[in-house]
Scaffold this motif. Sequence first.
Motif, mmCIF file in Angstrom:
data_model
loop_
_atom_site.group_PDB
_atom_site.id
_atom_site.type_symbol
_atom_site.label_atom_id
_atom_site.label_comp_id
_atom_site.label_asym_id
_atom_site.label_seq_id
_atom_site.Cartn_x
_atom_site.Cartn_y
_atom_site.Cartn_z
ATOM 1 N N LEU A 129 0.679 -1.057 -0.468
ATOM 2 C CA LEU A 129 0.091 -0.167 0.621
ATOM 3 C C LEU A 129 1.391 1.139 -0.349
ATOM 4 C CD1 LEU A 129 -3.427 1.466 0.313
ATOM 5 C CD2 LEU A 129 -2.365 1.079 2.920
ATOM 6 N N GLN A 130 0.502 2.391 -0.749
ATOM 7 C CA GLN A 130 1.260 3.552 -1.155
ATOM 8 C C GLN A 130 -0.065 4.746 -0.512
ATOM 9 O OE1 GLN A 130 4.791 3.715 -1.747
ATOM 10 N NE2 GLN A 130 5.407 1.831 -2.581
ATOM 11 N N LEU A 131 0.544 5.368 0.184
ATOM 12 C CA LEU A 131 -0.748 6.302 0.400
ATOM 13 C C LEU A 131 -0.018 7.869 -0.067
ATOM 14 C CD1 LEU A 131 -2.035 5.707 4.009
ATOM 15 C CD2 LEU A 131 -2.954 5.317 1.985
ATOM 16 N N TYR A 132 -0.640 8.757 -0.486
ATOM 17 C CA TYR A 132 -0.357 9.925 -1.268
ATOM 18 C C TYR A 132 -0.536 10.975 -0.240
ATOM 19 C CZ TYR A 132 2.393 6.727 -4.256
ATOM 20 O OH TYR A 132 3.338 6.193 -4.801
ATOM 21 N N HIS A 133 0.029 11.895 0.367
ATOM 22 C CA HIS A 133 -0.347 12.668 0.584
ATOM 23 C C HIS A 133 -0.824 13.827 -0.378
ATOM 24 C CE1 HIS A 133 -1.290 11.137 4.867
ATOM 25 N NE2 HIS A 133 0.254 10.646 4.140
ATOM 26 N N ILE A 134 -1.832 14.839 -1.016
ATOM 27 C CA ILE A 134 -1.480 15.421 -1.886
ATOM 28 C C ILE A 134 -0.993 16.850 -2.089
ATOM 29 C CG2 ILE A 134 -2.558 16.089 -4.633
ATOM 30 C CD1 ILE A 134 -1.834 13.755 -4.187
ATOM 31 N N ARG A 135 -1.704 17.072 -0.433
ATOM 32 C CA ARG A 135 -1.334 18.862 -0.042
ATOM 33 C C ARG A 135 -0.241 19.044 0.219
ATOM 34 N NH1 ARG A 135 -6.092 21.604 3.571
ATOM 35 N NH2 ARG A 135 -7.167 21.314 1.126
ATOM 36 N N GLU A 136 0.182 18.146 0.846
ATOM 37 C CA GLU A 136 1.658 17.953 1.540
ATOM 38 C C GLU A 136 2.838 17.059 0.630
ATOM 39 O OE1 GLU A 136 0.747 15.890 4.901
ATOM 40 O OE2 GLU A 136 -0.083 17.055 6.074
ATOM 41 N N LYS A 137 2.607 16.516 -0.313
ATOM 42 C CA LYS A 137 3.270 15.729 -1.365
ATOM 43 C C LYS A 137 4.384 14.814 -0.659
ATOM 44 C CE LYS A 137 3.264 19.671 -4.864
ATOM 45 N NZ LYS A 137 4.329 21.023 -5.650
ATOM 46 N N ARG A 138 3.609 14.699 -0.524
ATOM 47 C CA ARG A 138 4.428 13.401 1.199
ATOM 48 C C ARG A 138 3.640 11.820 0.813
ATOM 49 N NH1 ARG A 138 3.009 11.195 5.688
ATOM 50 N NH2 ARG A 138 1.228 13.117 6.016
ATOM 51 N N ARG A 139 4.661 11.136 0.979
ATOM 52 C CA ARG A 139 4.338 9.484 0.682
ATOM 53 C C ARG A 139 4.631 8.674 2.111
ATOM 54 N NH1 ARG A 139 7.266 4.345 -1.595
ATOM 55 N NH2 ARG A 139 8.846 6.282 -1.832
ATOM 56 N N THR A 140 3.812 8.077 2.042
ATOM 57 C CA THR A 140 3.769 6.925 3.211
ATOM 58 C C THR A 140 3.590 5.361 2.666
ATOM 59 O OG1 THR A 140 2.551 8.607 4.495
ATOM 60 C CG2 THR A 140 2.768 6.312 5.650
ATOM 61 N N PRO A 141 4.310 4.615 2.907
ATOM 62 C CA PRO A 141 4.315 4.121 2.424
ATOM 63 C C PRO A 141 4.282 1.774 3.590
ATOM 64 C CG PRO A 141 7.072 3.743 2.793
ATOM 65 C CD PRO A 141 6.221 4.812 2.641
ATOM 66 N N SER A 142 3.698 1.164 2.630
ATOM 67 C CA SER A 142 2.895 0.617 3.836
ATOM 68 C C SER A 142 3.539 -1.081 3.109
ATOM 69 C CB SER A 142 1.515 0.687 4.570
ATOM 70 O OG SER A 142 0.828 -0.561 4.731
ATOM 71 N N VAL A 143 4.501 -1.873 3.373
ATOM 72 C CA VAL A 143 5.073 -3.120 3.128
ATOM 73 C C VAL A 143 4.035 -4.131 3.318
ATOM 74 C CG1 VAL A 143 6.971 -4.201 2.224
ATOM 75 C CG2 VAL A 143 6.959 -2.141 2.030
ATOM 76 N N GLY A 144 3.895 -5.621 2.673
ATOM 77 C CA GLY A 144 3.176 -6.735 3.193
ATOM 78 C C GLY A 144 1.862 -6.118 3.934
ATOM 79 N N LYS A 145 1.118 -5.661 3.170
ATOM 80 C CA LYS A 145 -0.001 -5.055 3.664
ATOM 81 C C LYS A 145 -0.757 -6.426 3.978
ATOM 82 C CE LYS A 145 -2.068 -1.976 5.302
ATOM 83 N NZ LYS A 145 -2.246 -1.286 6.735
ATOM 84 N N HIS A 146 -0.984 -7.094 2.368
ATOM 85 C CA HIS A 146 -1.394 -8.049 2.024
ATOM 86 C C HIS A 146 -0.337 -8.953 1.379
ATOM 87 C CE1 HIS A 146 -5.567 -8.045 2.318
ATOM 88 N NE2 HIS A 146 -5.296 -5.877 1.681
ATOM 89 N N THR A 147 -0.276 -10.255 0.999
ATOM 90 C CA THR A 147 0.646 -11.548 0.415
ATOM 91 C C THR A 147 0.536 -11.311 -0.857
ATOM 92 O OG1 THR A 147 -0.552 -12.966 0.844
ATOM 93 C CG2 THR A 147 0.927 -12.145 2.353
ATOM 94 N N LYS A 148 -0.830 -10.800 -1.496
ATOM 95 C CA LYS A 148 -0.962 -11.406 -2.961
ATOM 96 C C LYS A 148 -1.904 -10.269 -3.066
ATOM 97 C CE LYS A 148 -1.679 -16.367 -3.197
ATOM 98 N NZ LYS A 148 -2.607 -17.272 -3.114
#
Length: 742
Positions: free
Chosen positions: A36-55
């Motif tokens: 999962l990648q979360l993009y904060h458009i106003r702040e131009k910031r990305r928050t990755p979340s690895v391994g949320k699912h296995t497929k």
Amino acid sequence: MTQCVRLCMLQAQELTMLAWASNSQLLAVGTVKGNLQLYHIREKRRTPSVGKHTKRVCTGAWDRNNLLAMAALDKTVTISDQSGDTIKTLNFKGEPLQICVASCKDDRKGGAKDSSFSLISSKKVLYIMQASPAVAGNPLELSFLESYGPMACHLWFGDGYIMVGFRSGQVVVVSSLSKEVGEEVHTHKPLDLLTDMAYCQGLQRVAIGGGSRVKLVDVGAEYGEVAGDGIELPPGHSVEKLGWGQEGQVLSVGTSGGLLLTYLAALPAVFTSHGTNVANLTSIGEVTVHDTATHSSKAVQVDCEPVLCSLGPAHLAVGMNNQILYYSHGVEGPVGLVNRRSYLGGVQAVHLSATHAVVLTDDRLLVHPIAAGSHNRQQGADSDDLNTDLHLPKGRDHAHDPVTCAALSKHFVITGSTSGNLCYYMIQDKDLAIVNEYRHAGGSITHLFPQPVGPRLVLADSRMQTALYSPINDELTLLPQFEGCLQQVLWDVEDINLFIATNNNNDMFVYLFTHHSVSGQKLELLSRTTLGKGHAAVVSAAGRLTVRLNSGALDNKVLESHRPLYDQDSSGKHLQKKLSALLKLNRLQDALPLASALGTLEAWKQLGTAAMQLLDVQLALAAFRQVGDAAMVMSLSSLEGIEDRNLLAGSLLVIMEQDYNQAQELLLRSSPPLAALEMRQDLKHWPQALSLAQQLAPDSVAALSKQHAAMLEMVGEHAEARAHYQQVCACCLLCDFCCRLP
């Protein structure tokens, strides 16, 4: 201008899911590896979340609480917050197809449940699951008939209803209430192939697409298809995805070939009314003026895409931003453009009389003739003849007290300001002389709705108070039982004392103002009803209401207070209801032939009493002569020819044996105030009579005390009687002494 922003390069990972948060600038991106990648458009910031699912992540959706639900091929659903942290994981069977935010209804609590989602799995089962970690247990499973085939998509609408679309073109509606779950509320087959559906809450319509066709279903009208509003795609294209614009005006169709088509699904709600005429935007460049009295219509072709419009006796104004175009709509000449004006600031409102336009722009009012310089404008040039323009307020710095609202009646231009200043300007005067000024103590005035031909108006202020104002005596009367924030006031075109106030919940409050009665001026609430969402009342004529529907069409209904008047039943019971309704509306002359048709003593008494309440002595006399009440006829005959309204109202209150204290106040304000003393004396109200005599007729105190003492003596109140007799003796001795003085 279209701006494209590259958020990131995912390299080997491939995008499989995109989901925008419903109430924040947050984009969720799911990948083929289950990350999962979360993009904060106003702040131009990305928050990755690895391994949320296995497929592979297949589908996702945000709810109004910024919770993200994602379903993947690993047969799990994860619920994450806006930081990307997992707060709950749910297991299901099969391959996920589509996840949606659910609007479940809790029939035990009578309200909506907490955050929940629904998921189609294996194209056969619909899961409904709770997002809260505190809620344990397995998701609810819903299955449908095998004959429907595989599911294609689903959506939620209305009061907890689910619409499920199948590839076969079948559409099924079920409820989320626990007592109704599993029961089909509605089913029909609009298409032979179905690929996607989209719901517009504002229009209460569902777009259903498949193959080369898109059909619209009105879920607010028994799931009927909207005739004539279907879409046929260009040859070689088929529907893949559907989506509504935020306000429901635009429907976008994505095709299997990668083409994005955008259709105008609904026109902006641009409409207005004046008298019995209604102006309504019927296409991008056309406004139709419909006369509800004659049922005739005239189309006016306009040279802009208007966002506001105003209607006058003979003209139509349309425009946007700082430009307004004025058209004749055919009452006093051919339909066509008569004026084009560009103003220095953005136009907030326009009001039209027969000859003048009143324009609110930049917290100030501009008044000018509608057709001034029309010859130049026909040549395509803007007017530079501003000699006839007048600005309001005048003679002071308007920046210190900006105009917040304005209105126009037959004789007056009326303005309301930030400080609560309410001004009436005489429109027939070339300099717009001020004829009345009132300082409202309730704060800034936000809305003004004047009588079309009278001096009174309904105003609303920044404190959400709504009142009826009369410039005759500066009297302000709050609208009884009115709730919410005022949105519109509609004055009846036939009964100038009847008006309808609508609040922000589309509740209609029907009021009747009475000028003269034994109780003075009064404002009464007649009825309260609620219009459908998106509907607006545009014309009221003797209780017959014309309503503009959400689709732009016009519909008719009758106010609850007037319903008996238009019922065709001629039975005696119905005629009695009709008589009561007419009397409640103060329509005495219309009630007279009805009372005659009924011919009952009760009907004549009702009419006579109502006539006395409204100070109509002649009609009351006629009614009680039919009753045969000689005493009442003699009493009323003595009041014929009285012009003093206070004397007449007080005397009628006494005859009706109603509020004697109010009668006394009225008689004291009359030209012969001694009438109040005579009333108390005739009624044998001796204490009140003595009090009045000491102020109005001191010479009569002794005689009144003697009569009061005699009455007290008869009922055994000897001590009090003796005191009054002594008072009589004292008065007599005083009078005798005064007479002996030289």
